[in-house]
Design a protein around this motif. Structure first.
Motif, PDB file in Angstrom:
ATOM      1  N   ALA A  99     -73.229  32.614 -40.897  1.00 52.50           N
ATOM      2  CA  ALA A  99     -74.744  32.399 -41.851  1.00 52.50           C
ATOM      3  C   ALA A  99     -74.951  33.485 -42.391  1.00 52.50           C
ATOM      4  O   ALA A  99     -74.769  34.982 -41.824  1.00 52.50           O
ATOM      5  N   ILE A 100     -75.392  33.521 -43.972  1.00 57.12           N
ATOM      6  CA  ILE A 100     -75.564  34.714 -44.528  1.00 57.12           C
ATOM      7  C   ILE A 100     -77.044  34.336 -45.299  1.00 57.12           C
ATOM      8  O   ILE A 100     -77.255  33.426 -45.872  1.00 57.12           O
ATOM      9  N   LEU A 153     -74.626  36.378 -39.848  1.00 63.03           N
ATOM     10  CA  LEU A 153     -74.360  36.097 -38.512  1.00 63.03           C
ATOM     11  C   LEU A 153     -72.984  35.522 -38.461  1.00 63.03           C
ATOM     12  O   LEU A 153     -72.561  34.787 -39.359  1.00 63.03           O
ATOM     13  N   LYS A 154     -72.222  35.614 -37.090  1.00 62.72           N
ATOM     14  CA  LYS A 154     -70.792  35.213 -37.055  1.00 62.72           C
ATOM     15  C   LYS A 154     -70.749  34.862 -35.805  1.00 62.72           C
ATOM     16  O   LYS A 154     -71.054  35.518 -34.812  1.00 62.72           O
ATOM     17  N   TRP A 156     -82.870  30.341 -36.567  1.00 58.06           N
ATOM     18  CA  TRP A 156     -82.887  29.085 -36.879  1.00 58.06           C
ATOM     19  C   TRP A 156     -81.483  28.616 -37.715  1.00 58.06           C
ATOM     20  O   TRP A 156     -81.056  27.613 -37.549  1.00 58.06           O
ATOM     21  N   CYS A 157     -80.995  29.589 -38.449  1.00 55.11           N
ATOM     22  CA  CYS A 157     -79.319  29.367 -38.829  1.00 55.11           C
ATOM     23  C   CYS A 157     -78.542  28.937 -37.570  1.00 55.11           C
ATOM     24  O   CYS A 157     -77.619  28.192 -37.588  1.00 55.11           O
ATOM     25  N   LYS A 158     -78.801  29.863 -36.540  1.00 55.19           N
ATOM     26  CA  LYS A 158     -77.761  29.662 -35.238  1.00 55.19           C
ATOM     27  C   LYS A 158     -77.829  28.112 -34.693  1.00 55.19           C
ATOM     28  O   LYS A 158     -77.155  27.628 -34.533  1.00 55.19           O
ATOM     29  N   ALA A 159     -79.180  27.570 -34.781  1.00 51.81           N
ATOM     30  CA  ALA A 159     -79.618  26.052 -34.350  1.00 51.81           C
ATOM     31  C   ALA A 159     -78.773  25.270 -35.123  1.00 51.81           C
ATOM     32  O   ALA A 159     -78.304  24.282 -34.733  1.00 51.81           O
ATOM     33  N   ILE A 160     -78.842  25.424 -36.526  1.00 45.40           N
ATOM     34  CA  ILE A 160     -78.146  24.585 -37.362  1.00 45.40           C
ATOM     35  C   ILE A 160     -76.726  24.571 -37.038  1.00 45.40           C
ATOM     36  O   ILE A 160     -76.149  23.445 -37.167  1.00 45.40           O
ATOM     37  N   LEU A 161     -76.134  25.646 -37.189  1.00 42.58           N
ATOM     38  CA  LEU A 161     -74.694  25.615 -36.945  1.00 42.58           C
ATOM     39  C   LEU A 161     -74.573  25.034 -35.535  1.00 42.58           C
ATOM     40  O   LEU A 161     -73.249  24.601 -35.418  1.00 42.58           O
ATOM     41  N   GLN A 174     -79.564  31.576 -48.808  1.00 42.56           N
ATOM     42  CA  GLN A 174     -79.293  31.122 -47.464  1.00 42.56           C
ATOM     43  C   GLN A 174     -77.911  30.453 -47.625  1.00 42.56           C
ATOM     44  O   GLN A 174     -77.752  29.383 -48.567  1.00 42.56           O
ATOM     45  N   ARG A 175     -76.810  30.905 -46.992  1.00 40.83           N
ATOM     46  CA  ARG A 175     -75.407  30.090 -46.845  1.00 40.83           C
ATOM     47  C   ARG A 175     -75.130  30.130 -45.487  1.00 40.83           C
ATOM     48  O   ARG A 175     -74.995  31.169 -44.805  1.00 40.83           O
ATOM     49  N   LEU A 176     -74.499  28.783 -45.100  1.00 36.75           N
ATOM     50  CA  LEU A 176     -73.987  28.654 -43.924  1.00 36.75           C
ATOM     51  C   LEU A 176     -72.652  28.116 -43.970  1.00 36.75           C
ATOM     52  O   LEU A 176     -72.497  27.279 -44.876  1.00 36.75           O
TER      53      LEU A 176
END
Length: 476
Positions: free
Chosen positions: A452-453, A165-166, A392-397, A443-445
């Motif tokens: 997010a990767i 994700l970017k 989920w990662c989008k919500a964290i970022l 998982q990497r953010l």
């Protein structure tokens, strides 16, 4: 007189030439010259350094890469000189890029792909670099080129899925292999798989939701929930979240060592390969009750005074799962279902036995099935998919759903590197890894770059540095 001066000048020039030709000075001034030219390149164009790329013949390291409007160039620096490789008809581009005056002394040799770089692999590198050009310049994104390019670097034996994700958008999604070999079910972006320790960040979110509702406090000591554990009077919810409790790990300190000891007693030798090791522990990766957990770790001393240090322990999140049940008057599964619904995660649940993907171990030509690992506890039981993990990662970022203070504490990596269900890595990256028999996840953010990767694999493997690290480098 003038002839004497000319002779003296000539002698001095010859002496200077000889002095400059010594290996010591070639190295000293050659390195500076190369460094100056590369420094100029990095200011004018997009440059990548020390790139490791997989090839059909192994792994190739490329010294420097330049992405310019004239083309993409691979620069190899050997013996303090530069060799510039480009596309088949790129000589004009090279001259435009380098300029004879600015790059005096550098040689430009066409079509000399030094070992183990092969000409038929150059196009793969060309595609990869085009990705970097797109992302660095934030120009219009061409999804087809991006996906085709990254597919080239994923090895043929990779099994699972990759999501990138970017800026909140999916820029790369790729799945390969089977989720279940017995049914030939392919691994897709909607395939559900047990997340192992990636589960902890979801449990942390559930705890913070209870705190926001006034049902818990970070400073609550856990003896009020577990009076059977004497050490609990000095351990807080905050200590559990940040792995600073000092509590032994019921898995790595007891279950796995006990399983290996049992294997040795039965076979007279420790497990000799990855398949035997996973066979040894797979039967022990099962639901553990609260009483059994305390039987395993109750007699073991704390590793340190709570709050004075950090040490990763699955027991911390095992206990947080039970605390969620106590304060909510719901089953752990129902508490977590509320969290999944809150974040819009349609494919996420808590039953590992119903996961789509089985776990596998490969060694030589042998494939061993580990089944569908299921622990049913707060440390490793969430089941999800690439699609849901992207949300989920989008919500964290974006720091969504939970309060600002909750996210601030989640991302408070103290003691280093432990946040709440997340770890801190170098260069602004954070996330978590996960593993159970037959499963490996990464998982990497990155907040700065809004990236997010996610890598989910249902085959035991080492962290793929050429994949995760290269993706981090290129996208950033």
């Amino acid at each position: 007189m003038s002839s004497i001066i000319i002779i003296c000048i000539f002698v001095l020039l010859v002496a200077f030439k000889i002095w400059m030709s010594s290996p010591k000075n070639i190295g000293k001034f050659g390195e500076k010259r190369v460094a100056r030219k590369l420094d100029w390149l990095s200011k004018e164009y997009i440059t990548l350094n020390d790139i490791l790329l997989p090839t059909h013949y192994g792994t190739t390291q490329i010294d420097h890469i330049v992405v310019s409007p004239y083309g993409i160039f691979v620069i190899e620096t050997k013996n303090y000189k530069g060799w510039i490789f480009g596309h088949e008809n790129s000589e004009e581009w090279k001259q435009s890029l380098l300029g004879k005056k600015r790059f005096w002394g550098w040689s430009s040799e066409q079509h000399k792909f030094r070992n183990p770089i092969r000409q038929n692999e150059f196009e793969d590198r060309y595609n990869l670099l085009y990705i970097s050009y797109i992302c660095t310049e934030k120009s219009e994104f061409d999804g087809e080129i991006f996906m085709k390019s990254f597919e080239n670097i994923i090895p043929r034996d990779f099994q699972g899925g990759v999501l990138v994700l970017k800026d909140g958008q999916v820029v790369f999604e790729y799945c390969q292999g089977n989720a279940d070999h017995s049914t030939n079910t392919p691994f897709t972006s909607h395939t559900t798989i047990t997340l192992a320790s990636l589960s902890k960040q979801f449990v942390a979110a559930a705890i913070f939701l209870q705190i926001e509702q006034g049902k818990l406090s970070l400073d609550d000591t856990i003896d009020q929930y577990f009076p059977q554990y004497p050490q609990g009077k000095n351990i807080t919810i905050c200590h559990l979240l940040h792995h600073s409790s000092g509590i032994p790990d019921y898995i790595s300190d007891r279950i796995i060592p006990d399983a290996i000891q049992k294997y040795e007693s039965e076979h007279g030798i420790a497990p000799t390969d990855v398949i035997e090791f996973n066979k040894c522990i797979v039967s022990e990766c099962r639901p553990v009750s609260l009483s059994e957990c305390f039987d395993l770790i109750g007699e073991l001393p704390l590793y340190f005074k709570p709050g004075s240090d950090g040490r990763y322990s699955n027991t911390n999140y095992f206990l947080l799962g039970y605390i969620l049940e106590i304060v909510s008057n719901k089953s752990f599964s129902d508490v977590m279902s509320d969290i999944f619904m809150l974040f819009g995660l349609k494919y996420t649940h808590m039953n590992g036995r119903d996961a789509d993907a089985c776990g596998y171990v490969k060694h030589d030509d042998i494939i061993f099935s580990c089944g569908r690992p299921s622990m049913d506890s707060g440390d490793s039981s969430v089941v999800s998919s690439l699609t849901d993990l992207g949300l989920w990662c989008k919500a964290i970022l974006n720091a969504d759903i939970l309060s600002v203070n909750s996210w601030k504490e989640c991302l408070n990596f103290n003691p280093n590197p432990y946040g709440c269900g997340l770890w801190q890595f170098d260069n602004g990256w954070f996330g978590h890894d996960g593993g159970l028999p037959g499963l490996r996840h990464w998982q990497r953010l990155n907040f700065k770059d809004k990236v997010a990767i996610i890598l989910l694999s249902n085959v035991v493997m080492e962290e793929p540095p050429f994949l995760a690290q290269l993706m981090e480098y290129l996208i950033r």
